[in-house]
Write an enzyme that holds these catalytic residues in place. Structure first.
Site, short mmCIF file in Angstrom:
data_model
loop_
_atom_site.label_atom_id
_atom_site.label_comp_id
_atom_site.label_asym_id
_atom_site.label_seq_id
_atom_site.Cartn_x
_atom_site.Cartn_y
_atom_site.Cartn_z
N LYS A 127 0.93 -0.96 -0.37
CA LYS A 127 -0.09 -0.35 0.40
C LYS A 127 0.88 1.35 -0.03
O LYS A 127 0.53 2.35 -0.46
CB LYS A 127 -0.91 -0.09 0.96
N LYS A 169 -3.33 1.14 8.95
CA LYS A 169 -3.30 -0.16 7.51
C LYS A 169 -2.47 -0.42 7.73
O LYS A 169 -1.15 -0.45 7.15
CB LYS A 169 -3.76 0.73 6.02
N GLY A 175 -9.57 -6.22 3.90
CA GLY A 175 -10.38 -6.43 4.48
C GLY A 175 -10.53 -6.31 6.22
O GLY A 175 -11.18 -7.14 6.65
N GLU A 211 -2.34 7.04 8.55
CA GLU A 211 -3.11 7.83 6.98
C GLU A 211 -4.06 8.98 7.72
O GLU A 211 -4.85 8.85 9.46
CB GLU A 211 -4.16 7.14 6.44
N HIS A 219 -17.51 4.56 0.25
CA HIS A 219 -16.96 3.65 -0.14
C HIS A 219 -16.58 3.82 -2.02
O HIS A 219 -17.51 3.15 -2.07
CB HIS A 219 -15.93 2.23 0.39
N LYS A 248 -17.65 -5.35 2.76
CA LYS A 248 -18.47 -4.94 2.35
C LYS A 248 -19.73 -6.11 2.39
O LYS A 248 -19.66 -6.63 2.12
CB LYS A 248 -18.03 -5.05 0.23
N GLU A 300 -6.79 2.34 -2.38
CA GLU A 300 -5.66 1.15 -2.94
C GLU A 300 -6.15 0.70 -4.20
O GLU A 300 -6.89 1.28 -5.02
CB GLU A 300 -5.73 0.21 -1.62
N ARG A 304 -7.34 -7.74 -9.03
CA ARG A 304 -8.07 -9.17 -8.92
C ARG A 304 -9.36 -8.92 -9.35
O ARG A 304 -9.63 -7.51 -9.42
CB ARG A 304 -8.14 -10.22 -8.40
N VAL A 307 -15.51 -9.27 -6.64
CA VAL A 307 -16.54 -10.52 -5.62
C VAL A 307 -18.10 -9.27 -6.82
O VAL A 307 -18.87 -10.06 -7.29
CB VAL A 307 -17.19 -10.09 -4.22
#
Length: 460
Positions: A127, A169, A175, A211, A219, A248, A300, A304, A307
């Site tokens: 990150k 973070k 997650g 941060e 978000h 989420k 970030e 990939r 979901v």
């Protein structure tokens, strides 16, 4: 079986190992069938009856139920890929999808990793480095530390520049693990120790960065596709603000909080970053939006498929999983993007095997009733069937209910009908949570934030 898909002979995909389980593995098998590619799946001992096992051309038992001995066993997966003659591996989401070492091993064995390069995964998975890249390509970032820390004294010194409240973070992973909110300086040492220990246990990397913390943010994320050669496209944003403890629960597109000017800026920033790092495949650029100021900041990149990618699919008529395969085969983006977007409004509800009225406690077990909803504008992505067993070893998500309407109001009404019609017995699920959510004035007004479920909805 057709001969596969390719653009150049050295990029031909004839047989693909699907290195995942559940809904995304089943989806990948169907994409393989559509493209004339042979599919090989893997399964743990407890997953032998899963649809991705039954529908694949071949399936291999990879190990015991715990994922460490099966779906995360990288060397074993590559042994299966090599032994079955696979020329590519599809990782889906979760498990090894963002594991740079696994992508490296695939390349070393001459097997195409259907996704970004190992270097891109490594770079954006760090990150602190991802932040540096965002700055380099003109993407606004959350004010914070220049690097990540394992030394508490150095981190404490940096905290004075960031200011309080601040957010710790983990440099690796996500997650919500390795993440702590620190309200004041007196709490810093304890929170830093907790965050670094959690990050080390979860990701093998205890470094955290700092941060500025915003009390109430939304978000926002942007789906991107890159061809690996510097071309990229960005799609309308998804709003993922309905979360519980950083997980989420509901995603929708477009965001009720993003106007045309901000949308243009977000898409441009996401595209610039994706092009700048010559990213290949599907990815997501994530931002936080401060409603008070209207400012959005990069946080970030997920390297990939997400979901929640169906939210984008139903608005674009684009199969993003198929797009991943086509890009891996060298297909130009213009060919991948063929089709006419339909727009409208889409919402995805994650149906988890959890008792939402008792702290979202996991609820594995056998589905004695499974009666999915249908109708216009309703889609269900799942690998569940009546009588199926939800095991306790993996993520609790068992389905994704996606609704598509002419506008947000229409989508919400369709969602209410679909959730009312959704029959599921034998286990507890989040269906009731979602139905209750749609009666909340804050949600209907688009006035939620990432901590709203924890601080308002669950305590009302």
């Amino acid at each position: 079986m057709a001969s596969g898909v390719s653009i150049a002979s050295d990029r031909k995909l004839r047989r693909v190992l699907v290195a995942n389980r559940g809904e995304i593995a089943y989806r990948a098998v169907r994409v393989c069938r559509d493209l004339g590619i042979a599919s090989v799946t893997v399964h743990s001992q407890v997953d032998a009856g899963q649809p991705h096992v039954r529908e694949a051309d071949r399936s291999i038992c990879i190990g015991p139920p715990p994922s460490r001995g099966s779906y995360l066993a990288a060397d074993r997966l590559l042994h299966v890929a090599e032994g079955t003659g696979c020329d590519a591996v599809y990782p889906g989401y979760g498990f090894l999808s963002e594991n740079a070492a696994f992508a490296d091993k695939c390349e070393a064995q001459g097997i195409k990793f259907i996704g970004p390069s190992a270097e891109a995964i490594r770079m954006m998975g760090d990150k602190a480095r991802a932040r540096e890249m965002a700055i380099a390509y003109g993407v606004p970032v959350v004010p914070g530390s220049d690097g990540a820390f394992t030394d508490i004294a150095a981190a404490r010194a940096a905290s004075a520049d960031v200011g309080y409240p601040l957010l710790l973070k983990a440099r690796s992973g996500g997650g919500g693990r390795g993440m702590r909110v620190v309200e004041k300086a007196a709490d810093f040492d304890r929170a830093f120790g907790q965050a670094t220990q959690e990050a080390e246990a979860a990701f093998g990397d205890g470094a955290v960065y700092l941060e500025r913390f915003f009390q109430s943010v939304r978000h926002i994320e942007v789906q991107v596709l890159g061809d690996g050669r510097g071309a990229a496209v960005a799609f309308d944003e998804r709003d993922c603000s309905v979360q519980r403890r950083h997980q989420k629960l509901v995603e929708e597109s477009p965001s009720p909080s993003v106007g045309e000017d901000l949308r243009r800026d977000l898409l441009q920033a996401a595209r610039q970053l994706t092009e700048g790092i010559a990213y290949e495949g599907a990815g997501t650029i994530e931002f936080i939006l401060d409603p008070a100021s209207g400012e959005a900041f990069f946080i970030e990149m997920n390297t990939r498929i997400q979901v929640e990618h169906p939210v984008t699919e139903v608005r674009t008529r684009l199969d993003l999983v198929k797009a991943q395969f086509l890009i891996a085969a060298g297909r130009p983006l213009d060919d991948v993007l063929a089709g006419t977007p339909v727009g409208g409004h889409a919402i995805e509800f994650r149906i988890n095997a959890e008792d939402w009225q008792n702290g979202f406690r996991p609820s594995p077990g056998r589905l004695t009733t499974w009666r999915p909803p249908g109708g216009s504008g309703v889609r269900l992505d799942t690998a569940m069937t009546e009588g199926a067993v939800v095991p306790p070893f993996y993520d609790s998500m068992i389905a994704k209910l996606i609704v598509h309407g002419h506008d947000r109001r229409d989508a919400i009404e369709r969602a209410k009908r679909a959730l009312d019609a959704f029959g599921c017995d034998g286990i507890e699920t989040t269906i009731g949570f979602h139905r209750a959510l749609l009666d909340q004035e804050d949600y209907l007004a688009g006035a939620v934030h990432t901590r709203w479920v924890d601080t308002r909805f669950m305590t009302d």
